[in-house]
Enzyme design. Structure first.
Site, PDB file in Angstrom:
ATOM      1  N   ASP A 225       0.829  -1.198   0.000  1.00  0.00           N
ATOM      2  CA  ASP A 225       0.000   0.000   0.000  1.00  0.00           C
ATOM      3  C   ASP A 225       0.873   1.263   0.000  1.00  0.00           C
ATOM      4  OD1 ASP A 225      -2.842   0.979   0.436  1.00  0.00           O
ATOM      5  OD2 ASP A 225      -1.847   1.965   2.114  1.00  0.00           O
ATOM      6  N   GLU A 279      14.212 -15.533   0.745  1.00  0.00           N
ATOM      7  CA  GLU A 279      14.489 -16.637   1.683  1.00  0.00           C
ATOM      8  C   GLU A 279      13.566 -17.815   1.394  1.00  0.00           C
ATOM      9  OE1 GLU A 279      13.677 -14.945   5.519  1.00  0.00           O
ATOM     10  OE2 GLU A 279      15.435 -13.634   5.430  1.00  0.00           O
TER      11      GLU A 279
HETATM   12  C1  NOJ Z   1      -4.356   2.981  -0.957  1.00  0.00           C
HETATM   13  C2  NOJ Z   1      -5.507   2.058  -0.734  1.00  0.00           C
HETATM   14  O1  NOJ Z   1      -5.801   1.397  -1.938  1.00  0.00           O
HETATM   15  C3  NOJ Z   1      -6.641   2.908  -0.242  1.00  0.00           C
HETATM   16  O2  NOJ Z   1      -7.835   2.178  -0.182  1.00  0.00           O
HETATM   17  C4  NOJ Z   1      -6.277   3.478   1.105  1.00  0.00           C
HETATM   18  O3  NOJ Z   1      -7.301   4.357   1.508  1.00  0.00           O
HETATM   19  C5  NOJ Z   1      -4.964   4.256   1.031  1.00  0.00           C
HETATM   20  N1  NOJ Z   1      -3.952   3.553   0.309  1.00  0.00           N
HETATM   21  C6  NOJ Z   1      -4.425   4.534   2.412  1.00  0.00           C
HETATM   22  O4  NOJ Z   1      -3.991   3.356   3.014  1.00  0.00           O
END
Ligand code: NOJ
Length: 565
Positions: A225, A279
């Site tokens: 993310d 790993e």
């Molecule tokens: C990207 C994610 O896809 C989204 O849903 C989220 O709100 C933001 N990152 C923050 O984590």
């Protein structure tokens, strides 16, 4: 190989047979069809209105029949749901409302027994404010070790009552929040998502522990993310928001000098993680969510880094042959630079579903569906059938491209966005923090319809955590299973045929003299032709393997055909 402007070039050093590898081989991910599950909206086993892990396990036969190679699971960790689970309170557990670690293990076994890999979401830029580290930081004084795991600063002004900078968060509103003793912490997203300090060694060690924890449980890969955040340079003097506000995504500086997006140092973290991935046998994979300028993308996708990066270009493109052609060419070039395979995405949990986008006027201010959402789905008028038709054509085009296709749950049903969710149902922080400007992302997160009736269209035995519209009855899985002309059948047929047709990662454009028709050839005689125009075009020679709509000697408007030549 792919050819740009008639010239044939090598995009990868992959041997031609690489994609016929059994899924357990290290390269299983290079041309995988990956299905994204947003767990709280997929299937609810215990009838509490929230999707859960046992719900997924019960639907593994559905996923197997669909024919996907892997599942990407959005966060299922304990969370207060301030941001749909992207506010993680404990990275090494399952939210009790979704099940237990034992349920997770059972799901992994069921997926693997069906030959399906599992990718889980890792959220390393921020934790939840409920995370034990943040709670400890709140209990600890300024300057303490506990506060150093986050980005705490004194305020400015005579009494420190002003935030350290005037920066805005991604979801709207200030990016700093004040705690009772007067200090401020940084949150690039919601206030319930405090940013971690990646200069702190505890943070590094803890994420490595998390990656091993899930890898040891059999997880095959990770979706990272906001992979372009994490490292920050907050040394003074800090730029003002006026200086930063336009520096987003494609407009970010190309030299990695933005204070918090896409800094070069972030790759040191991914080099560390790569050692952990390697790993394992086969090595764990990773895909970066990195909203960075195109030239900066290959580094995230390199074999020394995460290994693959999302290409979000089609989330922003109109239904238009030249835009698609440019995106395809650009991304094949980028993947040849990184050595990774390309990724292709039409929808995910953050954008208006593409079936709906393609049924709206394809103008710059309407094509992303946001203005339509702001009118609760009234304006401009949505042509539902046109959207469905184009979406069927689009997915056949995508599935014929070399690389991995990431599909979002429900798109195999041709599911439209729910545009008219009532105010009292909304959950998304981007709605609450941008009232009157953003309708948020709840409309693509409405729980799936499995049956045409029942308390929540078969999602569970009770209600659903977001209200489902009446028209879900017509598109439910059970309805489409009985209809060979349905979108669900098209996806199943396409995924099955793709497995048989796919071999090397080469693409060669076939010049057909019509700029509104994209025609390309893959190795071993597989060809794909998409007619983006409103007029039928002649069907090129070859045996029709699959078509998005019935074809005779012409390809109708907004349609794709796969040929074996
Ligand atoms: C990207 C994610 O896809 C989204 O849903 C989220 O709100 C933001 N990152 C923050 O984590």
């Amino acid at each position: 190989m792919h050819s740009i402007g008639g010239q044939v070039s090598d995009t990868t050093a992959q041997p031609k047979s690489a994609t016929k590898d059994a899924p357990s081989k290290p390269n299983w991910w290079r041309q995988a069809a990956v299905y994204q599950i947003y767990p709280r909206s997929f299937a609810d086993h215990n009838g509490d209105g929230l999707g859960d892990i046992k719900g997924i396990t019960a639907r593994v036969p559905y996923l197997k029949e669909l024919g996907v190679d892997a599942v990407w699971l959005s966060p299922f960790y304990p969370s207060e749901l301030a941001d749909g689970g992207y506010d993680v309170a404990d990275y090494r557990d399952v939210d009790p409302r979704l099940g237990s670690l034992a349920d997770f293990d059972e799901m992994v076994s069921a997926l693997h027994a069906s030959g399906i890999k599992l990718i889980v979401d890792i959220v390393p830029n921020h934790t939840s404010d409920q995370h034990e580290w943040f709670q400890e930081a709140l209990q600890s004084p300024p300057g303490s070790a506990a506060r150093d795991r986050y980005v705490f600063r004194d305020g400015i002004g005579p009494d420190g009552s002003q935030p350290p900078t005037d920066w805005q968060s991604v979801f709207g509103g200030p990016a700093w929040h004040q705690v009772p003793d007067g200090q401020w912490y940084l949150h690039l997203f919601a206030p319930e998502q405090p940013d971690l300090n990646w200069d702190n060694k505890d943070v590094h060690e803890d994420f490595i522990k998390t990656l091993r924890f899930w890898s040891n449980r059999g997880v095959d890969g990770f979706r990272i993310d906001v992979a372009h955040a994490l490292t920050k340079d907050l040394s003074e003097p800090l730029p003002t928001w006026e200086e930063l506000r336009h520096l987003m995504h494609e407009n970010l500086p190309l030299d990695g000098t933005h204070p918090f997006w896409d800094r070069d140092e972030v790759h040191e973290i991914y080099a560390e993680w790569r050692k952990v991935f390697n790993e394992y046998d086969p090595p764990r994979t990773a895909v970066a969510e990195a909203w960075v300028p195109r030239p900066r993308r290959p580094r995230y996708a390199s074999a020394e880094g995460l290994g693959q990066a999302f290409n979000f270009d089609l989330l922003e493109a109109a239904w238009d042959a030249s835009e698609f052609r440019e995106v395809i060419d650009d991304n094949l070039t980028l993947s040849s630079e990184s050595g990774a395979s390309s990724t292709w995405v039409l929808s995910n949990h953050d954008v208006v579903r593409h079936v709906t986008r393609y049924g709206l006027p394809q103008d710059p201010d309407t094509k992303n569906g946001k203005s339509w959402l702001m009118t609760d789905g009234k304006e401009p008028k949505l042509d539902r059938e046109l959207g469905e038709r184009r979406a069927r054509a689009a997915v056949l085009l995508l599935l014929a491209l070399p690389g991995s296709t990431y599909m979002y749950q429900g798109e195999e049903l041709g599911l439209h966005e729910v545009g008219d969710l009532p105010e009292e149902a909304m959950q998304d922080p981007s709605y609450f923090r941008n009232k009157g400007v953003e309708k948020g992302r709840d409309g693509c997160r409405v729980p799936l319809p499995w049956t045409p009736d029942g308390a929540s269209f078969g999602f569970g035995s009770n209600g659903a955590h977001l209200p489902q519209p009446g028209w879900f009855a017509d598109v439910a899985v059970a309805v489409q299973e009985n209809d060979p002309a349905s979108t669900l059948w098209l996806y199943r047929r396409a995924l099955e045929a793709r497995h048989k047709l796919q071999s090397g990662e080469a693409l060669e454009w076939v010049d057909n003299g019509n700029a509104e028709v994209l025609h390309f050839a893959r190795p071993d005689g597989w060809q794909c032709v998409t007619n983006f125009s409103a007029q039928p075009v002649p069907l090129p020679p070859g045996e029709v393997v699959l078509a998005s709509v019935p074809v005779d000697d012409e390809i109708p408007a907004d349609a794709t055909v796969w040929l074996k030549v």
